[in-house]
Design a protein around this motif. Structure first.
Motif, PDB file in Angstrom:
ATOM      1  N   ALA A  14       0.923  -1.097   0.006  1.00  0.00           N
ATOM      2  CA  ALA A  14      -0.099   0.054  -0.124  1.00  0.00           C
ATOM      3  C   ALA A  14       0.954   1.169  -0.275  1.00  0.00           C
ATOM      4  CB  ALA A  14      -1.008   0.015   1.216  1.00  0.00           C
ATOM      5  N   ALA A  16       1.017   5.713   0.454  1.00  0.00           N
ATOM      6  CA  ALA A  16       0.305   6.905   0.760  1.00  0.00           C
ATOM      7  C   ALA A  16       1.440   8.069   0.319  1.00  0.00           C
ATOM      8  CB  ALA A  16       0.340   6.755   2.327  1.00  0.00           C
ATOM      9  N   ASN A  68      -3.499   2.486   5.445  1.00  0.00           N
ATOM     10  CA  ASN A  68      -3.889   1.847   4.108  1.00  0.00           C
ATOM     11  C   ASN A  68      -3.867   0.368   3.772  1.00  0.00           C
ATOM     12  OD1 ASN A  68      -4.678   4.570   3.437  1.00  0.00           O
ATOM     13  ND2 ASN A  68      -2.838   4.923   1.889  1.00  0.00           N
TER      14      ASN A  68
END
Length: 136
Positions: A14, A16, A68
């Motif tokens: 994930a 960000a 996330n």
């Protein structure tokens, strides 16, 4: 080769990012270079006690990437362990520069560049040992 492909597919990832942060990219890169490739627990501890001002926004991005990944793992129905995560990729790109002018001597003007940056962090689960028992 098929064994490595399976482990890559099972590995969760994930990312960000924070955009247009009022931190110069040069200063943010110094902080990001300290945490790249480390596990998330070590990176968080490093950022919490780092004296640089850019450590705070980078810490927020790392926390966001972990959150996330937690959501992705919940959606996929896979177990999630925060201690088993690594910051695989972290980089800082240059954002838009605000140009300001400051008065100088004899009626001249000096340009001041207020730089911004985009910070991106990719968090993945630690790769499992592919060679369990069989191949060398």
């Amino acid at each position: 080769m098929p064994a490595t492909e399976i482990t890559e597919q099972e590995q969760l990832a994930a990312r960000a990012s924070a955009r247009n942060l009022r931190v110069t990219p040069q200063k943010a890169r110094r902080v990001v270079n300290m945490i790249r490739g480390k596990d998330t627990q070590t990176a968080i501890a490093t950022l919490q006690f780092a004296p640089q001002g850019a450590a705070e926004p980078v810490l927020k991005v790392v926390h966001s990437a972990i959150a996330n990944l937690r959501v992705k793992a919940d959606e996929a129905g896979e177990p999630f362990d925060e201690r088993n995560l690594v910051i695989s990729t972290a980089f800082v790109d240059e954002g838009p520069t605000m140009k300001r002018f400051r008065p100088r001597a004899q009626g001249r003007a000096g340009r001041i560049n207020k730089r911004t940056s985009h910070i991106t962090v990719l968090v993945t689960s630690k790769p499992e040992k592919a060679a369990k028992g069989g191949t060398r």
